[in-house]
Design an enzyme around this catalytic site. Structure first.
Site, PDB file in Angstrom:
ATOM      1  N   ASP A 108       0.850  -1.194   0.000  1.00 34.81           N
ATOM      2  CA  ASP A 108       0.000   0.000   0.000  1.00 34.81           C
ATOM      3  C   ASP A 108       0.884   1.242   0.000  1.00 34.81           C
ATOM      4  OD1 ASP A 108      -2.725   1.083   0.133  1.00 34.81           O
ATOM      5  OD2 ASP A 108      -1.927   2.069   1.909  1.00 34.81           O
TER       6      ASP A 108
ATOM      7  N   ASP B 225      18.043   9.562 -48.146  1.00 40.28           N
ATOM      8  CA  ASP B 225      17.773   8.118 -48.163  1.00 40.28           C
ATOM      9  C   ASP B 225      17.316   7.699 -49.554  1.00 40.28           C
ATOM     10  OD1 ASP B 225      17.323   5.443 -47.302  1.00 40.28           O
ATOM     11  OD2 ASP B 225      16.877   6.172 -45.290  1.00 40.28           O
TER      12      ASP B 225
ATOM     13  N   GLY C   6      18.476   9.698 -52.678  1.00 39.40           N
ATOM     14  CA  GLY C   6      19.785   9.358 -53.214  1.00 39.40           C
ATOM     15  C   GLY C   6      20.328   8.092 -52.582  1.00 39.40           C
ATOM     16  N   ASP C   7      21.389   7.565 -53.182  1.00 39.83           N
ATOM     17  CA  ASP C   7      22.029   6.354 -52.667  1.00 39.83           C
ATOM     18  C   ASP C   7      23.382   6.784 -52.105  1.00 39.83           C
ATOM     19  OD1 ASP C   7      23.563   4.080 -52.369  1.00 39.83           O
ATOM     20  OD2 ASP C   7      22.645   3.061 -54.093  1.00 39.83           O
ATOM     21  N   PHE C   8      23.568   6.640 -50.799  1.00 42.18           N
ATOM     22  CA  PHE C   8      24.804   7.201 -50.222  1.00 42.18           C
ATOM     23  C   PHE C   8      26.075   6.465 -50.661  1.00 42.18           C
ATOM     24  CE2 PHE C   8      23.009   5.302 -46.035  1.00 42.18           C
ATOM     25  CZ  PHE C   8      23.604   4.056 -46.222  1.00 42.18           C
TER      26      PHE C   8
ATOM     27  N   ARG D  15      22.635   3.676 -36.918  1.00 40.04           N
ATOM     28  CA  ARG D  15      22.326   2.253 -37.151  1.00 40.04           C
ATOM     29  C   ARG D  15      22.580   1.880 -38.615  1.00 40.04           C
ATOM     30  NH1 ARG D  15      17.247   0.435 -36.098  1.00 40.04           N
ATOM     31  NH2 ARG D  15      17.961  -1.366 -34.963  1.00 40.04           N
TER      32      ARG D  15
END
Ligand SMILES: Cc1cn([C@H]2C[C@H](O)[C@@H](COP(=O)(O)OP(=O)(O)OP(=O)(O)O)O2)c(=O)[nH]c1=O
Length: 632
Positions: A88, A494, A520-522, A537
């Protein structure tokens, strides 16, 4: 204190938590205790003025809650538990006891009394060891209390009412929940935080250690109650009768005839209250009759053996949207959930009970309902919903991990076995269908949203005027950065197929400075200019040759003084912890998890210097490094 062995002592026992409080269930579940939940029917109506100190009221109420359950289970269901735990929590200010507010006005009255002042939160706990002799219930009671001091800031009327209208105060002692919005009212806490939330875990473990590993006999005060009085809900009782009967109860042993319910209302006589406290009681060994020298149960291993069942129960309940239905319509009986979801009643009941056992749901006579954390994390619209990642775990990771043995034998990803197609390129696999793409984006979004604040605040980034989050997906981190650093311009870079699908994930209220999304493609395209680049990540997923391409490009575009922030789980130098990172490696991507010194070495190789590593202690750590100034 050796925690596991102490809780391990309870593994073979039938433990019942006599509380409907989702917080208590969560605190005990989190440390791996297994228990049934049987909320107490004891009405919290003891006469407060008859207690010498507020904590005595809390301890007595906790005891009566637990005794009511022990007695009910013994009499009505003929199922005597081994241990019943009652608790309690009360708030005490200016010698007054505050419990849960009955309505908004009551909450207002309580919170305005707490405003600008220090108060005490007391939780009384009773641990009742039960045994059955013939028809009689025998109990040994250990009780204790914990005090935590909390100070509130001065609360304005506006803040106070806004908080009250949030609905949070209503089921909480003193009208606030320190673990959620109420935390904003608090200036300081002295003592055990969990005690405020409803259960003093540390003191509880120490008490168990005292009980199960008692000091040498001569130092132990051993008191045995032969039995305790039967307790009912104390509603229709005459004061005179109860006072006399309870005075003797305080003295100690009394026989309980459990078949004759004999309601009595305990009233404390202050002078005698200390004799009621039974802190030093020691149960008479193992009540199941098993020998103390029997092999110890390896609870960690047992938990691991069962772990996959628990994960799958969570996945299936999430997939069936059980938590969503319970949030909007709960509490619901199993049959109603089954009707909503379109599943069998018996299967649904088993699943719901499993979720209760796992601390995800609570069960009362009205039916099943969500715990606070289920509402926050498991519903698909919860504030920090992990629904997307859970569905990804079920639909994508589970089939891969089912083939873990082959993965270990062959040292490669098992997409061909799990999904009938090769993982030629990690992300091509994710994006081959619209449904899979959205599922993957929802998974990435849920983790990114949950971790965004930790990553954004791991370092002071206010010096950077423009930031580019490479592979920033739905922009969850980007939006957080803008909130924290309003002068920062943030671009998410991305793949076109990702950028085409981001609208669903954008926050409803428009930020003053919106995030820019660029396709875009890094690995192939030119990177936008920025003072700060972020790789959150990303690195753990790719093989060394791809990382070489990416870091070379970032290094080339980075001006001296610009920086790169890497967010990953950073392994310890032995590369065995944290377990989450090591387990993630088992999915056999071509990339790998790295230790702090490995990240340092890798980044320095590409011209970055002053590498700083921040272990956040949460889901993602952060590494910040700066592009070397050109030598003069
Ligand atoms: C002060 C405070 C209390 N609380 C909660 C803990 C308790 O659940 C509740 C106090 O009420 P209690 O009567 O102690 O417990 P309960 O009604 O929730 O459950 P039961 O009686 O079945 O055991 O207030 C918080 O969650 N946060 C806080 O900051």
């Amino acid at each position: 204190m050796a925690l596991n062995p102490v809780l391990g002592k309870l593994v073979s026992k039938r433990v019942v938590l006599a509380s409907a409080s989702p917080r208590r269930q969560e605190i005990l579940t989190n440390v791996g205790l297994r228990f049934e939940v049987v909320p107490s029917w004891f009405k919290e109506t003891l006469e407060k003025s008859s207690f010498a100190a507020p904590y005595e009221y809390a301890v007595e109420t906790a005891k009566q809650k637990a005794l009511e359950v022990a007695n009910r289970m013994h009499v009505k269901h003929l199922r005597t538990p081994d241990i019943v735990i009652g608790a309690d929590t009360i708030v005490s200010v200016d010698e007054q006891i505050l419990e849960k507010p009955v309505d908004k006005q009551d909450a207002y009255r309580m919170l305005s009394r707490l405003s600008g002042k220090e108060h005490s939160v007391f939780t009384g706990v009773a641990i009742i060891h039960c045994s059955s002799k013939g028809n009689q219930l025998e109990t040994e009671i250990t009780d204790f209390y914990e005090e935590t001091k909390v100070k509130f800031s001065d609360l304005s009327e506006e803040l106070l009412w806004e908080y009250i209208h949030s609905g949070e105060p209503m089921d909480k002692a003193g009208g606030y929940g320190i673990q959620a919005l109420g935390g904003m009212l608090v200036e300081y806490v002295h003592g055990d935080f969990l005690n405020v939330v409803g259960f003093p875990l540390n003191h509880f473990c120490k008490k168990l250690a005292e009980l199960y590993y008692p000091p040498p006999k001569h130092t132990v005060q051993h008191i045995k109650h032969d039995s305790i009085p039967s307790v009912d809900t104390f509603e229709n009782l005459s004061d005179g009768e109860s006072e006399s009967s309870n005075f003797t109860e305080h003295k100690g042993a009394k026989k309980l005839n459990s078949s004759s319910m004999c309601p009595s209302r305990p009233v404390y006589n202050c002078e005698n209250s200390s004799s009621v406290r039974t802190d030093s009681m020691v149960p008479l060994g193992n009540q199941n009759g098993a020998s103390e020298s029997a092999a110890k149960l390896p609870s960690k291993i047992v938990d691991l053996m069962d772990g996959f069942k628990a994960s799958k129960a969570l996945f299936v309940a999430s997939k069936l949207k059980v938590f969503d239905y319970l949030k909007t319509k709960g509490p619901l009986k199993a049959v109603d959930v089954a009707n909503e979801v379109g599943t069998s009643v018996c299967g649904t009941e088993r699943l719901l009970d499993a979720c209760v056992a796992l601390g995800l749901l609570e069960k009362t006579s009205q039916g099943y309902s969500n715990t606070d954390s289920a509402n926050t994390y498991l519903t698909s619209d919860g504030e920090y919903s992990l629904h997307g990642y859970i569905i990804h775990s079920n639909d994508h990771l589970w089939p891969l991990f089912t083939n873990l043995e082959s993965a270990v034998r062959e040292g490669s990803r098992q997409n061909h076995r799990a999904f009938g197609r090769k993982a030629e390129d990690l992300f091509k696999d994710y994006y081959h269908s619209q449904e899979v793409k959205q599922r993957f984006m929802a998974a990435m979004h849920s983790i990114a949203h949950l971790t965004a604040r930790d990553v954004a605040t791991a370092f002071d980034l206010s010096q950077f005027k423009s930031t580019c989050d490479l592979g920033g997906c739905t922009g969850a981190l980007a939006h957080e950065l803008i909130q924290i650093y309003p002068n920062m311009k943030v671009t998410v870079f991305d793949l076109p197929e990702v950028i085409a699908n981001i609208s669903y994930f954008q926050p409803s209220e428009q930020c003053a400075a919106p995030v820019t999304f660029l396709s875009g493609d890094f690995f192939k395209d030119n990177l936008p200019e920025a003072d700060l680049y972020i790789l959150s990540r990303i690195l753990h997923d790719w093989p060394d040759e791809r990382i070489h391409v990416l870091l070379s490009k970032i290094s080339a575009v980075c001006k001296p003084g610009s920086a790169l922030l890497v967010a990953e789980i950073v392994l310890d130098e032995q590369k065995t912890h944290p377990a989450r990172a090591v387990l993630q490696s088992l999915s056999m991507t071509e990339g790998k998890q790295r230790s702090g010194s490995e990240y340092k070495q890798l980044l320095e190789k590409y011209g970055f210097t002053d590498v700083q590593i921040k272990i956040t202690g949460t889901l993602l750590d952060a590494v910040l490094c700066f592009k070397k100034n050109l030598s003069p």
